[in-house]
Write a protein that holds these residues in place. Sequence first.
Motif, PDB file in Angstrom:
ATOM      1  N   LEU A 153      17.898  32.176 102.867  1.00 27.36           N
ATOM      2  CA  LEU A 153      18.579  30.951 102.498  1.00 27.36           C
ATOM      3  C   LEU A 153      19.131  31.085 101.081  1.00 27.36           C
ATOM      4  CD1 LEU A 153      19.090  28.118 103.734  1.00 27.36           C
ATOM      5  CD2 LEU A 153      17.151  27.305 102.378  1.00 27.36           C
ATOM      6  N   MET A 154      20.428  30.846 100.931  1.00 29.35           N
ATOM      7  CA  MET A 154      21.040  30.949  99.607  1.00 29.35           C
ATOM      8  C   MET A 154      22.264  30.062  99.504  1.00 29.35           C
ATOM      9  SD  MET A 154      22.602  34.848  99.816  1.00 29.35           S
ATOM     10  CE  MET A 154      21.051  35.582 100.363  1.00 29.35           C
ATOM     11  N   ARG A 155      22.655  29.743  98.281  1.00 25.00           N
ATOM     12  CA  ARG A 155      23.829  28.929  98.050  1.00 25.00           C
ATOM     13  C   ARG A 155      25.070  29.674  98.532  1.00 25.00           C
ATOM     14  NH1 ARG A 155      23.823  26.840  92.046  1.00 25.00           N
ATOM     15  NH2 ARG A 155      25.196  25.243  92.924  1.00 25.00           N
ATOM     16  N   SER A 156      26.116  28.917  98.873  1.00 25.74           N
ATOM     17  CA  SER A 156      27.282  29.510  99.528  1.00 25.74           C
ATOM     18  C   SER A 156      27.934  30.602  98.692  1.00 25.74           C
ATOM     19  CB  SER A 156      28.308  28.415  99.855  1.00 25.74           C
ATOM     20  OG  SER A 156      28.702  27.712  98.685  1.00 25.74           O
ATOM     21  N   HIS A 157      28.064  30.409  97.387  1.00 28.10           N
ATOM     22  CA  HIS A 157      28.717  31.448  96.587  1.00 28.10           C
ATOM     23  C   HIS A 157      27.817  32.673  96.440  1.00 28.10           C
ATOM     24  CE1 HIS A 157      26.256  29.798  93.348  1.00 28.10           C
ATOM     25  NE2 HIS A 157      26.634  30.784  92.545  1.00 28.10           N
ATOM     26  N   MET A 158      26.498  32.477  96.510  1.00 28.85           N
ATOM     27  CA  MET A 158      25.586  33.622  96.520  1.00 28.85           C
ATOM     28  C   MET A 158      25.709  34.388  97.840  1.00 28.85           C
ATOM     29  SD  MET A 158      23.634  33.917  93.712  1.00 28.85           S
ATOM     30  CE  MET A 158      25.236  33.896  92.929  1.00 28.85           C
ATOM     31  N   HIS A 159      25.927  33.650  98.926  1.00 31.89           N
ATOM     32  CA  HIS A 159      26.128  34.274 100.225  1.00 31.89           C
ATOM     33  C   HIS A 159      27.325  35.227 100.192  1.00 31.89           C
ATOM     34  CE1 HIS A 159      26.981  33.620 104.832  1.00 31.89           C
ATOM     35  NE2 HIS A 159      26.623  34.864 104.545  1.00 31.89           N
ATOM     36  N   GLU A 160      28.436  34.782  99.607  1.00 28.45           N
ATOM     37  CA  GLU A 160      29.624  35.635  99.511  1.00 28.45           C
ATOM     38  C   GLU A 160      29.336  36.879  98.688  1.00 28.45           C
ATOM     39  OE1 GLU A 160      33.015  33.498  98.162  1.00 28.45           O
ATOM     40  OE2 GLU A 160      32.889  31.962  99.726  1.00 28.45           O
TER      41      GLU A 160
END
Length: 267
Positions: A153-160
């Motif tokens: 689970l991670m924030r969207s910009h971390m996902h990118e």
Amino acid sequence: MAGGRAIGRDVHFYNFAEPDKALGGLILNSSYRVTLRSTGHDLTPTDEPLQPGHYDIRSYSHKNTICIADEPCIIRIISQSSTDRDATFRMQVRERDGKCVITGRDNWSTFHAAHIFPLSSEGYFVQSGFSRWITNRIGERDTGINSCQNRLLMRSHMHEQFDGFYFSINPDEGYKITCFNEDFDGIDGRILDPRDELLRWHFRQAVLANMRGAGEPSFETEFPPGTDMIGEILSGSTAAKRMEAELFSRLGSYDIAWDSQKPIGQS
């Protein structure tokens, strides 16, 4: 268009026998140290140019060595999946992690359940035996790639950034985060709770993508309305491999199952 990972490097690798041929490089951060060979002293960050001399680059972990490898680095894009079963696994990831495991923040509105091993390479995932690390598969046709054990689970910009291999988590250094790009979020060096074995694969891929040669291509992921996405992809570098990754990422959301050679249902 594809971006250049070599831009911004402040450390470059060379073979002593071929000093004009760069083998790779990195952006120096807290995960590596540079020492002056004649004294063994660590260099401290400075804006001054590095003086000519012999220097050694070492990891803070005694388990890690730096060597030249011919291991392939896969083409990776943002993993996408939207099946009902995937929604179940996303909820399991949220219940397990409770916050962004990378930043430690808990703003639920921007959270993604990011794949460690990409959905677009499901065939490689099965053929290479990575599915053996997944213990909660449902039936023989379930490869496990959408399992919560292949998710963080991670924030969207971390996902990118994670999908682009711009940072990774090194199990051999106590699950420490290593940034391979500018660390704008202050995550380099953070320690995670022990996680799944698949993170070791992701870390090796991040090293290959960022430190070998000129680095692997990085891709634009935002296509405004009216943009010719197909044209943009086909005009870029490694167009065929990227198109294949885009297609399989989207087809994967329709629950294609894999055998050892090809997707089930294909001739």
